[in-house]
Write an enzyme that holds these catalytic residues in place. Sequence first.
Site, mmCIF file in Angstrom:
data_model
loop_
_atom_site.group_PDB
_atom_site.id
_atom_site.type_symbol
_atom_site.label_atom_id
_atom_site.label_comp_id
_atom_site.label_asym_id
_atom_site.label_seq_id
_atom_site.Cartn_x
_atom_site.Cartn_y
_atom_site.Cartn_z
ATOM 1 C CE1 TYR A 141 -3.526 -2.640 0.579
ATOM 2 C CE2 TYR A 141 -4.661 -0.564 0.955
ATOM 3 C CZ TYR A 141 -4.698 -1.912 0.675
ATOM 4 O OH TYR A 141 -5.912 -2.529 0.505
ATOM 5 C CE LYS A 192 1.522 -17.170 -2.437
ATOM 6 N NZ LYS A 192 1.152 -18.564 -2.831
ATOM 7 C CG ASP A 225 -2.006 -19.919 -1.573
ATOM 8 O OD1 ASP A 225 -1.432 -19.946 -0.468
ATOM 9 O OD2 ASP A 225 -1.617 -20.590 -2.549
HETATM 10 C C1 IPM Z 1 -10.482 -1.310 3.608
HETATM 11 C C2 IPM Z 1 -10.718 -0.685 2.266
HETATM 12 C C3 IPM Z 1 -9.570 0.278 1.983
HETATM 13 C C4 IPM Z 1 -8.308 -0.543 1.869
HETATM 14 C C5 IPM Z 1 -9.766 1.189 0.760
HETATM 15 C C6 IPM Z 1 -11.061 1.964 0.826
HETATM 16 C C7 IPM Z 1 -8.600 2.103 0.566
HETATM 17 O O1 IPM Z 1 -10.865 -1.669 1.291
HETATM 18 O O2 IPM Z 1 -10.389 -0.576 4.607
HETATM 19 O O3 IPM Z 1 -10.392 -2.537 3.674
HETATM 20 O O4 IPM Z 1 -7.993 -1.097 0.801
HETATM 21 O O5 IPM Z 1 -7.593 -0.625 2.859
#
Ligand code: IPM
Length: 372
Positions: A141, A192, A225
């Site tokens: 992320y 993984k 998985d």
């Molecule tokens: C979550 C959501 C978020 C994420 C999005 C809205 C950015 O899916 O909180 O799980 O991917 O973390």
Amino acid sequence: MTRHIVTLEGDGIGPEVMTEALGVIAWFNQNMGSRIEAAPGDIGGMSIDKHGVPLSDATLEACRKADAVLLAAVGGPKWDKIDYKIRPEAGLLKLRKELDLFANLRPAKVYDALVDASTLKSSVVKGLDIMIVRELTGGVYFGEPRGIETLPDGQRRGINTQVYTTNEIIRVARVAFELARKRKNRVCSSEKANVMESGKLWREEVTALHQKDYKDVELSHMYADNCAMQLLRNPAQFDVIVTDNLFGDILSDEAAMLTGSLGMLPSASLGALINGKRAALYEPIHGSAPDIAGKGIANPLATIQSVAMMFRYSFDMAREAETLETAIESVLKRGLRTADIMSEGCKKLSTKEMGVALIAELNATLKTAKTA
Ligand code: IPM
Ligand code: MG
């Protein structure tokens, strides 16, 4: 003591479910002696529309100062074409990152009254109570480099980086072990490691921490998985699952659906304890549900259960959290349902009606307590 919270209703069904959550907070202020003061802030698409950014510096500052943040939902088709850096979701990611909310607690609990709402057999999900601890401020992320580049031959290449450090792994694993001790004392760590170095490191660090400080907790490892498969095959084998940001995103949606509805599940995102204070963000795990926004039919219970988590984890109000959770359970037992969890023979309620039913239930608890 007065607690200050910032409420971020955001987009889609956000405002509708937040209204009901605020009603519940007001009830606790009026009837249980809590003093929680809520100040609204902007986030997501509505903030883009108002301020040009999904999270303004002013809102971020207010969240930083607050004792806790309660958020409903962000995003919607209206803002889908905008650059990733300023999309509604970027506001949420920035808030998580800036407040260093590295531990995301996502409980998946099957209420007896809702056991038939699950798409799985009731024998598989009955009594289910899992806690997913998702790492929230690292991994793919936030990893660099990232982006889309154009290659000399005109092709384009999309890049994201999965990256974890020792400390990032240890601090979230610690949260998982501590939680397990208060539950069934089992942690399953998922990655993984068979194909990813970051996964191999994850497994090694979790194992080392376990050896060092948590030998009393039962630890297992599972490839992500396989974990996804096992969640459907035999979810009851799990107690606490600890995993990275991306796998946690996916596995928690899956675990949520075991319970029958995304509309039922809360979450807490916690930072480290610094000078006696822990940054905390509470939010339902469902999204903004643009398809039903504005119709008054969304389920407010995930947001309201997020309030219960806030009572428990931020305000040391375990009794109030239990009162609230018991009232929710009673409402469900009486066959009151929003559309998403509706089943035969039950009564379908709007968002507002569910809020009203819950307050009525809370009032009834109060009366019982007085006469007892
Ligand atoms: C979550 C959501 C978020 C994420 C999005 C809205 C950015 O899916 O909180 O799980 O991917 O973390
Ligand atoms: Mg998600």
